[in-house]
Motif scaffolding. Structure first.
Motif, PDB file in Angstrom:
ATOM      1  N   UNK A   1       0.772  -1.076   0.175  1.00 49.70           N
ATOM      2  CA  UNK A   1      -0.119  -0.017   0.073  1.00 49.70           C
ATOM      3  C   UNK A   1       0.799   1.298  -0.067  1.00 49.70           C
ATOM      4  N   UNK A   2       0.166   2.290  -0.440  1.00 50.02           N
ATOM      5  CA  UNK A   2       1.063   3.537  -0.410  1.00 50.02           C
ATOM      6  C   UNK A   2       0.718   4.227   0.734  1.00 50.02           C
ATOM      7  N   UNK A   3       1.396   3.678   1.863  1.00 48.29           N
ATOM      8  CA  UNK A   3       1.073   4.029   3.340  1.00 48.29           C
ATOM      9  C   UNK A   3       1.878   3.408   4.320  1.00 48.29           C
ATOM     10  N   UNK A   4       2.387   3.845   5.484  1.00 46.01           N
ATOM     11  CA  UNK A   4       2.885   2.826   6.297  1.00 46.01           C
ATOM     12  C   UNK A   4       1.877   1.677   6.734  1.00 46.01           C
ATOM     13  N   UNK A   5       2.658   0.579   6.785  1.00 40.33           N
ATOM     14  CA  UNK A   5       1.673  -0.729   7.353  1.00 40.33           C
ATOM     15  C   UNK A   5       2.362  -1.115   8.304  1.00 40.33           C
ATOM     16  N   UNK A   6       1.570  -1.291   9.494  1.00 44.84           N
ATOM     17  CA  UNK A   6       2.102  -1.699  10.901  1.00 44.84           C
ATOM     18  C   UNK A   6       1.124  -3.001  11.051  1.00 44.84           C
TER      19      UNK A   6
ATOM     20  N   UNK B   1      -9.237  -9.470   0.805  1.00 45.11           N
ATOM     21  CA  UNK B   1      -7.766  -9.833   0.772  1.00 45.11           C
ATOM     22  C   UNK B   1      -7.132  -8.438   0.347  1.00 45.11           C
ATOM     23  N   UNK B   2      -7.427  -7.376   1.058  1.00 44.38           N
ATOM     24  CA  UNK B   2      -6.499  -6.369   0.617  1.00 44.38           C
ATOM     25  C   UNK B   2      -6.107  -5.293   2.063  1.00 44.38           C
ATOM     26  N   UNK B   3      -5.308  -4.300   1.944  1.00 43.84           N
ATOM     27  CA  UNK B   3      -5.123  -3.459   2.824  1.00 43.84           C
ATOM     28  C   UNK B   3      -5.833  -2.200   2.876  1.00 43.84           C
ATOM     29  N   UNK B   4      -6.918  -1.911   2.141  1.00 47.07           N
ATOM     30  CA  UNK B   4      -7.501  -0.734   1.806  1.00 47.07           C
ATOM     31  C   UNK B   4      -8.073   0.014   2.733  1.00 47.07           C
TER      32      UNK B   4
ATOM     33  N   UNK C   1       3.286 -13.588   4.472  1.00 49.92           N
ATOM     34  CA  UNK C   1       3.310 -13.090   3.148  1.00 49.92           C
ATOM     35  C   UNK C   1       2.639 -11.457   3.561  1.00 49.92           C
ATOM     36  N   UNK C   2       2.207 -11.173   4.579  1.00 44.48           N
ATOM     37  CA  UNK C   2       1.690  -9.873   5.171  1.00 44.48           C
ATOM     38  C   UNK C   2       3.048  -9.075   5.809  1.00 44.48           C
ATOM     39  N   UNK C   3       3.862  -9.892   6.408  1.00 41.74           N
ATOM     40  CA  UNK C   3       5.304  -9.343   6.665  1.00 41.74           C
ATOM     41  C   UNK C   3       5.940  -8.946   5.596  1.00 41.74           C
ATOM     42  N   UNK C   4       5.903  -9.538   4.450  1.00 37.03           N
ATOM     43  CA  UNK C   4       6.451  -9.088   3.239  1.00 37.03           C
ATOM     44  C   UNK C   4       6.213  -7.780   2.568  1.00 37.03           C
ATOM     45  N   UNK C   5       4.976  -7.271   3.050  1.00 37.03           N
ATOM     46  CA  UNK C   5       4.507  -6.010   2.631  1.00 37.03           C
ATOM     47  C   UNK C   5       4.246  -4.953   3.705  1.00 37.03           C
TER      48      UNK C   5
ATOM     49  N   UNK D   1      -0.134   5.276  10.580  1.00 38.61           N
ATOM     50  CA  UNK D   1       0.051   4.399   9.523  1.00 38.61           C
ATOM     51  C   UNK D   1      -1.425   3.193   9.356  1.00 38.61           C
ATOM     52  N   UNK D   2      -1.532   2.463   8.468  1.00 34.83           N
ATOM     53  CA  UNK D   2      -2.467   1.765   8.509  1.00 34.83           C
ATOM     54  C   UNK D   2      -2.229   0.233   9.519  1.00 34.83           C
TER      55      UNK D   2
END
Length: 381
Positions: free
Chosen positions: A210-215, A274-277, A291-295, A237-238
């Motif tokens: 995502x175009x944001x910080x993902x926590x 299945x997204x982080x919107x 898989x989530x740690x990877x992004x 962030x998200x």
């Protein structure tokens, strides 16, 4: 023929056993120990290994997981463990699993094996002595002596020299460990790195960053989600929350819904989308954490803000996430020593830490491990 030291040691262990009997009987009232204590201290349903094979001995779950790549390379193995979690993990690798009996039983319990391979710090004197006397090749793998424990080991150097006398070969993590092990009487020491890093995380599904910080709050337990939500602000962030146990998904869902009422935030469950919107996402599916740690940009690692013992820091460090953990990492200390640049905080410091995310360094792995020398050794027996 047993030496005078061996006889004295055995008698001392026997006295300890007798003195501990009342305590063991009290502990038996706890359902947690209803299988382990009778197995280890009374040999209930805990017979010797039937077949001669490569015998691995580990303590708990983390060490048992680490031997999986070795077990996968061998035709037949036996595994002994100390803890309940180690036993459950070992059953995933082989049906030949036992609790290691208390030392006074080992002279009568141990049968000759092709090799005894002991993980890390399980330096039981009678274990190595009896195995060696029965004609079994003996190994200590992933051996290390930390700075903190070094002084303690040196105080009992006379004892460890007796232990290492019965160990044919040691596979150590670092050159410093090798020097210390040699000083304590070890022979034939080879440095191969930390074998717990021989199994590095793999991505099974690629998600869009995502175009944001993902926590990501990974492997969280009871009370930890509330702590994280209370410390969280959307400006950081998200937030992705991944509870450790699936039976808690619905409870955490209600907790998040209650939290967003007064915060004007969007939220969805991963099983539905299945997204982080959204601003906050509850991952209520198994097998997605790496898989989530990877992004992810930041990982708040669960299991250490409560007295659980922590969870595996290698996974987020492998993906270069900024890594935050609570103080209770007692089950994962050896893995945290494999990680550079992580932040340990008290519970009441988590909010402050999130306020200064930009000052945190990305974590990374110290070194990888190589299991090939161990496999070559065992296959050559």
């Amino acid at each position: 023929m047993l030496s005078l030291f061996s006889i004295i040691y055995y008698l001392f262990a026997l006295i300890i056993y007798i003195l501990a009997l009342p305590f063991l009987l009290v502990k038996l009232k706890n359902p947690k120990y209803k299988v382990a204590i009778p197995s280890k201290f009374f040999l209930k349903d805990n017979c010797s290994f039937e077949k001669e094979a490569i015998w691995f001995h580990t303590c708990s779950m983390g060490e048992t997981k680490a031997i999986k790549p070795l077990v996968d390379e061998l035709e037949e193995v036996n595994i002994s463990v100390i803890t309940n979690t180690g036993f459950e993990e070992a059953k995933k690798l082989t049906s030949n699993v036992r609790y290691l009996p208390f030392e006074i039983f080992l002279p009568f319990w141990i049968n000759k094996q092709k090799a005894l391979v002991v993980m890390e710090a399980e330096l039981w004197y009678m274990l190595f002595l009896i195995a060696k006397n029965k004609g079994t090749k003996t190994y200590l793998i992933n051996a290390r002596i930390s700075d903190k424990s070094y002084a303690s080991y040196k105080k009992f150097a006379f004892f460890y020299k007796k232990v290492f006398k019965n160990i044919d070969k040691v596979f150590a993590q670092t050159n410093i460990d090798k020097e210390r092990l040699l000083e304590l009487g070890a022979n034939n020491v080879e440095v191969i790195g930390n074998i717990k890093l021989a199994q590095l995380p793999k991505v099974t599904k690629e998600f869009r960053k995502v175009d944001d910080i993902l926590i990501t709050a990974g492997s969280t337990h009871e009370n930890e989600e509330k702590l994280i939500l209370d410390s969280y602000s959307r400006k950081y962030g998200k937030l992705v929350i991944v509870p450790r146990h699936p039976e808690r998904f619905d409870k955490v869902d209600l907790l998040i819904k209650d939290y967003i009422k007064n915060n004007n935030l969007t939220y969805h469950r991963f099983s539905n989308q299945e997204d982080f919107n959204s601003d906050i996402i509850l991952v209520d599916k198994l097998g997605e954490l790496n898989n989530i740690y990877a992004v992810s940009d930041v990982v708040i690692l669960g299991g250490a803000f409560e007295k659980i013992g922590g969870h595996n820091p290698v996974e987020p460090a492998f993906f270069g996430c900024k890594l935050i953990s609570g103080e209770n990492i007692f089950n994962q200390k050896s893995l945290f020593e494999c990680v550079n640049d992580y932040k340990i905080v008290k519970n009441d410091e988590l909010k402050e830490c999130l306020e200064s995310l930009k000052d945190l360094k990305n974590s990374s792995l110290v070194q990888e491990g190589d299991i090939k020398p161990i496999i070559d050794e065992l296959k050559g027996i």
